[in-house]
Design an enzyme around this catalytic site. Structure first.
Site, mmCIF file in Angstrom:
data_model
loop_
_atom_site.group_PDB
_atom_site.id
_atom_site.type_symbol
_atom_site.label_atom_id
_atom_site.label_comp_id
_atom_site.label_asym_id
_atom_site.label_seq_id
_atom_site.Cartn_x
_atom_site.Cartn_y
_atom_site.Cartn_z
ATOM 1 N N GLU A 168 -56.899 33.306 -13.913
ATOM 2 C CA GLU A 168 -57.713 33.607 -15.106
ATOM 3 C C GLU A 168 -57.771 32.425 -16.085
ATOM 4 O OE1 GLU A 168 -56.483 37.423 -16.748
ATOM 5 O OE2 GLU A 168 -57.323 38.473 -15.014
ATOM 6 N N GLU B 29 -57.649 41.080 -8.373
ATOM 7 C CA GLU B 29 -57.047 42.084 -9.270
ATOM 8 C C GLU B 29 -58.091 43.154 -9.500
ATOM 9 O OE1 GLU B 29 -55.048 40.774 -12.834
ATOM 10 O OE2 GLU B 29 -54.407 38.914 -11.879
HETATM 11 O O1 AHR Z 1 -52.259 42.513 -13.731
HETATM 12 C C1 AHR Z 1 -51.946 42.337 -15.077
HETATM 13 C C2 AHR Z 1 -52.588 41.100 -15.692
HETATM 14 O O2 AHR Z 1 -53.975 41.279 -15.727
HETATM 15 C C3 AHR Z 1 -52.436 39.815 -14.915
HETATM 16 O O3 AHR Z 1 -51.246 39.166 -15.220
HETATM 17 C C4 AHR Z 1 -53.601 39.007 -15.366
HETATM 18 O O4 AHR Z 1 -54.049 38.111 -14.384
HETATM 19 C C5 AHR Z 1 -54.646 40.032 -15.749
HETATM 20 O O5 AHR Z 1 -55.168 39.804 -16.996
#
Ligand code: AHR
Length: 498
Positions: A172, A291
């Protein structure tokens, strides 16, 4: 309510890459400490790995697990996490405001992954570190020996290389919250140089560049285009991250979010192909949805966490029935794009926004465990193109939302046809008449269905089976025609066999 579907074995979307059922473990909350690793627990093995957790992870047949972050990776010094435990330093972990004592590290994770029957997808720190450190960790992990770093691994007790196959180039990097956040150009350049150096060490690895942190980022679109402009030739995947919540307690609108998820995926495919056309390349960039989940239940609680504690209860969403419906729909959406979405990680795996929860006395399955497990265990093979005619609804933020999300998978190897379906109608059963061409010699094997009178129903340690799938026998199959009944607000898996 009625719906109609046509599927034909000859018309295919593509082969499902098993990595689409991946997951994620970050050094965050109780994912590692008290989750997969609890050395002082009677429930753990000689390495301190929770045996009950390993069993549930194996039940999910998770093919690959992303590690060690997440936001955590932007402060990660992999060297702190290897070698004799008594020499490992404790550090301030700035991403989540906790203390990290590094008693569980890189090598322990590869041991755990072996026991869990899964591969490792390792992330490197491109926030506060750079290409050199990225190249060094690949050398430590994947080079056979005879150099300082690979021999260091051998000294640490790992004679054979870990052969980690997939690596994420940071996490990110567009997010202002990220340590070492960058502009698209800055990140694209660094990702390209890191990718080149990592591949010079091990040319067999696959690499994932960071896309936008979510669809609503102000730089979404231009970020992907610029990053790909810089590193197209040296990477294989661009990442997508997406979490949803039902903050306004509007279930029809919440369940419709799979439509936004679909738009996110199609937009990123378009951007990849725009850069491909511009660069006149044959190579395609694939999507890594590394994610994805529902995440909002724990937000308020997390604001109260004491700073610099160790492994606090953090991001511990307790998932309900409606969350499982959206997870099912999001998974179906990715499967329908399986020709481009080759990798995905349900974030995360244990305790932290996870399908599996633990206490000191046991482990249990959250509601979202089930659609994910059905996908991972049975959703293998080729996704067929489907024509689906189904009534739609309008919600606060979406128009023409189909009441049914459905995917058909031809698992030729097992001679099985698998259907996953979500009925988003909260009141009515929907009968889907499916014309399954070329499958006349199949018969119904099972229909597993999950619903609950209360959409807010959850599983807890005291009541772990409150929400779970049950077999139903309401369908019929004759002469290629399957009549399948999807109860109101339900997740369904239907398996046919030759
Ligand atoms: O999964 C939780 C968080 O969400 C992770 O650390 C990050 O990559 C995202 O913002």
């Amino acid at each position: 309510m009625k719906a109609e579907l046509i599927a034909d074995r000859r018309f295919q979307v593509g082969e499902i890459d098993r990595h689409i059922y991946g997951s994620f473990i970050e050094h965050l909350g109780r994912a590692v400490y008290g989750g997969i690793y609890q050395p002082d627990s009677p429930l753990s093995d000689e390495q301190g790995f929770r045996k009950d957790v390993l069993e549930l992870v194996r039940e999910l047949q998770v093919p690959i697990v992303r590690y060690p972050g997440g936001n955590f990776v932007s402060g990660y010094k992999w060297e702190d996490t290897v070698g004799p435990k008594e020499k490992r330093p404790a550090r301030l972990e700035l991403a989540w405001g906790v203390i990290e004592d590094n008693s569980f590290g890189l090598n322990e994770f590869t041991d755990w992954a072996k026991k869990a029957g899964t591969e490792v997808m390792m992330a490197v720190n491109l926030g506060t570190r750079g290409p050199l450190e990225a190249k060094e960790v690949v050398e430590y992990c994947n080079h056979k020996g005879g150099t300082a770093l690979s021999d260091l691994r051998r000294e640490h007790g790992y004679e054979e290389p870990h052969h980690i196959p997939v690596w994420c180039l940071g996490n990110e990097m567009d997010g202002p919250w990220q340590m070492g956040a960058k502009t698209a150009y800055e990140y694209g350049r660094i990702a390209n140089e890191a990718a080149k150096m990592m591949r010079l060490v091990d040319n067999s690895i696959e690499l994932v560049a960071c896309g936008s942190s979510n669809l609503n980022m102000p730089t979404f679109g231009s970020w992907e285009a610029e990053v790909l402009e810089q590193c197209y030739d040296n990477i294989n995947y661009i990442s997508l991250h997406q979490y949803y919540g039902n903050r306004s307690n509007d279930t029809p609108d919440f369940l419709a979010k799979s439509q936004a998820f679909d738009e996110f995926i199609t937009s990123v495919i378009s951007i990849c192909d725009y850069v491909r056309a511009k660069k006149k390349r044959k190579k395609k960039i694939y999507l890594s949805m590394d994610e994805w989940n529902v995440w909002y239940h724990s937000n308020e609680q997390d604001r109260k966490i004491e700073k610099w504690s160790k492994a606090p209860h953090q991001l511990e969403d307790v998932y309900n029935m409606e969350d499982a419906l959206l997870i099912g729909s999001m998974m179906i959406t990715m499967l329908k794009h399986c020709d481009r979405v080759k990798m995905a990680c349900l974030a995360q795996l244990i305790n932290v926004i996870a399908p599996i929860m633990t206490s000191d006395t046991g482990a249990w399955r959250q509601t979202i465990f089930y659609p994910y497990m059905h996908g991972s265990v049975y959703g293998r093979g080729t996704v067929l193109q489907t024509m689906l005619e189904v009534p739609t609804y309008d919600s606060k933020s979406f128009r023409d939302v189909p009441y049914v999300d459905l995917v058909v998978i031809d698992n030729a190897k097992e001679e099985e046809l698998v259907l996953f379906a979500v009925n988003k109608n909260l009141e009515e059963e929907i009968t889907v008449s499916c014309e399954l061409r070329q499958f006349a010699d199949y018969h119904i094997l099972e229909h597993q269905m999950m619903t609950h009178a209360d959409l807010k129903a959850v599983n807890t340690e005291a009541d772990p089976d409150n929400v779970k799938p049950v077999p139903v026998e309401t369908d019929s199959f004759t002469d290629s025609m399957l009549e399948v009944k999807l109860p109101a607000k339900s997740w369904n898996m239907i398996r046919l066999k030759k």
